[in-house]
Design a protein around this motif. Structure first.
Motif, PDB file in Angstrom:
ATOM      1  N   ARG A  78       0.843  -1.209   0.000  1.00 22.96           N
ATOM      2  CA  ARG A  78       0.000   0.000   0.000  1.00 22.96           C
ATOM      3  C   ARG A  78       0.874   1.255   0.000  1.00 22.96           C
ATOM      4  N   LYS A  79       1.959   1.217   0.769  1.00 22.30           N
ATOM      5  CA  LYS A  79       2.876   2.362   0.784  1.00 22.30           C
ATOM      6  C   LYS A  79       3.576   2.495  -0.568  1.00 22.30           C
ATOM      7  N   CYS A  80       3.908   1.382  -1.207  1.00 22.12           N
ATOM      8  CA  CYS A  80       4.517   1.436  -2.541  1.00 22.12           C
ATOM      9  C   CYS A  80       3.571   2.097  -3.546  1.00 22.12           C
ATOM     10  N   ASP A  81       2.273   1.774  -3.452  1.00 23.96           N
ATOM     11  CA  ASP A  81       1.285   2.404  -4.337  1.00 23.96           C
ATOM     12  C   ASP A  81       1.283   3.920  -4.132  1.00 23.96           C
ATOM     13  N   PHE A  82       1.315   4.346  -2.865  1.00 22.22           N
ATOM     14  CA  PHE A  82       1.363   5.777  -2.567  1.00 22.22           C
ATOM     15  C   PHE A  82       2.632   6.398  -3.171  1.00 22.22           C
ATOM     16  N   LEU A  83       3.768   5.751  -2.943  1.00 19.13           N
ATOM     17  CA  LEU A  83       5.040   6.279  -3.451  1.00 19.13           C
ATOM     18  C   LEU A  83       5.031   6.406  -4.979  1.00 19.13           C
ATOM     19  N   ARG A  84       4.449   5.440  -5.658  1.00 17.43           N
ATOM     20  CA  ARG A  84       4.398   5.492  -7.128  1.00 17.43           C
ATOM     21  C   ARG A  84       3.615   6.715  -7.601  1.00 17.43           C
ATOM     22  N   CYS A  85       2.582   7.104  -6.853  1.00 17.56           N
ATOM     23  CA  CYS A  85       1.787   8.286  -7.220  1.00 17.56           C
ATOM     24  C   CYS A  85       2.583   9.580  -7.067  1.00 17.56           C
ATOM     25  N   TRP A  86       3.536   9.591  -6.136  1.00 18.02           N
ATOM     26  CA  TRP A  86       4.213  10.839  -5.784  1.00 18.02           C
ATOM     27  C   TRP A  86       5.694  10.890  -6.142  1.00 18.02           C
ATOM     28  N   ALA A  87       6.247   9.797  -6.633  1.00 18.38           N
ATOM     29  CA  ALA A  87       7.677   9.773  -6.967  1.00 18.38           C
ATOM     30  C   ALA A  87       7.977  10.727  -8.121  1.00 18.38           C
ATOM     31  N   PRO A  88       8.993  11.581  -7.972  1.00 17.58           N
ATOM     32  CA  PRO A  88       9.384  12.448  -9.085  1.00 17.58           C
ATOM     33  C   PRO A  88      10.027  11.614 -10.206  1.00 17.58           C
ATOM     34  N   PRO A  89      10.258  12.204 -11.377  1.00 17.09           N
ATOM     35  CA  PRO A  89      10.758  11.442 -12.525  1.00 17.09           C
ATOM     36  C   PRO A  89      12.086  10.702 -12.293  1.00 17.09           C
ATOM     37  N   ASN A  90      12.926  11.211 -11.408  1.00 11.64           N
ATOM     38  CA  ASN A  90      14.231  10.575 -11.164  1.00 11.64           C
ATOM     39  C   ASN A  90      14.173   9.523 -10.062  1.00 11.64           C
ATOM     40  N   ALA A  91      12.970   9.174  -9.603  1.00 10.69           N
ATOM     41  CA  ALA A  91      12.824   8.184  -8.534  1.00 10.69           C
ATOM     42  C   ALA A  91      12.020   6.988  -9.024  1.00 10.69           C
ATOM     43  N   ARG A  92      12.410   5.812  -8.546  1.00 12.67           N
ATOM     44  CA  ARG A  92      11.654   4.600  -8.844  1.00 12.67           C
ATOM     45  C   ARG A  92      11.334   3.900  -7.536  1.00 12.67           C
ATOM     46  N   VAL A  93      10.227   3.195  -7.523  1.00 10.21           N
ATOM     47  CA  VAL A  93       9.777   2.496  -6.327  1.00 10.21           C
ATOM     48  C   VAL A  93      10.089   1.011  -6.489  1.00 10.21           C
ATOM     49  N   VAL A  94      10.716   0.438  -5.468  1.00  7.45           N
ATOM     50  CA  VAL A  94      11.002  -0.998  -5.445  1.00  7.45           C
ATOM     51  C   VAL A  94      10.357  -1.576  -4.194  1.00  7.45           C
ATOM     52  N   ARG A  95       9.531  -2.603  -4.403  1.00  5.73           N
ATOM     53  CA  ARG A  95       8.935  -3.279  -3.254  1.00  5.73           C
ATOM     54  C   ARG A  95       9.859  -4.427  -2.870  1.00  5.73           C
ATOM     55  N   GLY A  96      10.341  -4.385  -1.632  1.00  7.14           N
ATOM     56  CA  GLY A  96      11.223  -5.439  -1.169  1.00  7.14           C
ATOM     57  C   GLY A  96      11.916  -5.046   0.120  1.00  7.14           C
ATOM     58  N   ARG A  97      12.689  -5.995   0.630  1.00  7.45           N
ATOM     59  CA  ARG A  97      13.434  -5.803   1.872  1.00  7.45           C
ATOM     60  C   ARG A  97      14.884  -5.510   1.536  1.00  7.45           C
ATOM     61  N   ALA A  98      15.546  -4.782   2.406  1.00  6.38           N
ATOM     62  CA  ALA A  98      16.953  -4.441   2.195  1.00  6.38           C
ATOM     63  C   ALA A  98      17.802  -5.699   2.042  1.00  6.38           C
TER      64      ALA A  98
END
Length: 191
Positions: A78-98
């Motif tokens: 759910r947080k990844c979905d939020f991040l995808r909506c707000w990530a600027p063009p130079n940012a990408r969202v990765v769902r996973g653990r460190a």
């Protein structure tokens, strides 16, 4: 996308922050994130925000450093979905653990409110290549000696406190055995 609109969305979306006052959110999530711009700029290469949550500090850093590639790493879908909506063009969202990510890749790993600092250091240092650094937001009671002991085991150098930002240089490649399996760092901390 403006940082003001992002900040309003963070405050109004349940489960991202307990902060409901926009002025306090600006201070804690935006201005506090931007304190690291100069430090992060001192290291080349891509940036990873570990445990990005609602996007602090990763989204403000990505906006402030548009020439840098930023990865927003988050386990919660759910947080990844939020991040995808707000990530600027130079940012990408990765769902996973460190612990599941490729090691020795990033120039800088940042983390704010991820875990106790020694655990956060163990999760973040393997992601960073030699010559890079981890920047952790820490409080006055953080055990800096414990962080130093963890850093030494995971390829890091002596941490340096910069007004509540703990900078841990990565001095050598991630040693064999790290990262440890998912969840082990929190259950059995190195320090």
């Amino acid at each position: 996308m403006t940082l003001d609109a992002w900040l309003r969305a963070v405050v109004s979306t349940p489960g991202l922050t307990a902060i409901r006052d926009l002025a306090e959110a600006r201070r804690v999530l935006l201005e506090d994130s931007l304190r690291a711009v100069e430090l992060v700029s001192g290291f080349e290469g891509p940036i990873v925000d570990v445990g990005s949550g609602g996007g602090a500090p990763g989204i403000p850093l990505a906006v402030a450093l548009p020439e840098r590639e930023v990865t927003l790493l988050e386990t919660n879908g759910r947080k990844c979905d939020f991040l995808r909506c707000w990530a600027p063009p130079n940012a990408r969202v990765v769902r996973g653990r460190a612990e599941e990510q490729e090691t020795d890749v990033y120039g800088v790993a940042v983390a704010k409110a991820l875990a106790p600092p020694p655990v956060a250091a163990e999760w973040c240092l393997p992601l960073v290549r030699a010559g890079g650094a981890v920047v952790l937001w820490v409080g006055p009671t953080a055990d800096r000696e414990a962080v130093a002991r963890v850093a030494e085991r995971v390829g890091g150098g002596k941490p340096e406190d910069r007004d509540g930002l703990l900078v841990i240089p990565k001095v050598e490649p991630t040693p064999p055995g790290f990262p440890r399996r998912t969840g082990v760092a929190r259950k059995r901390p190195l320090a």
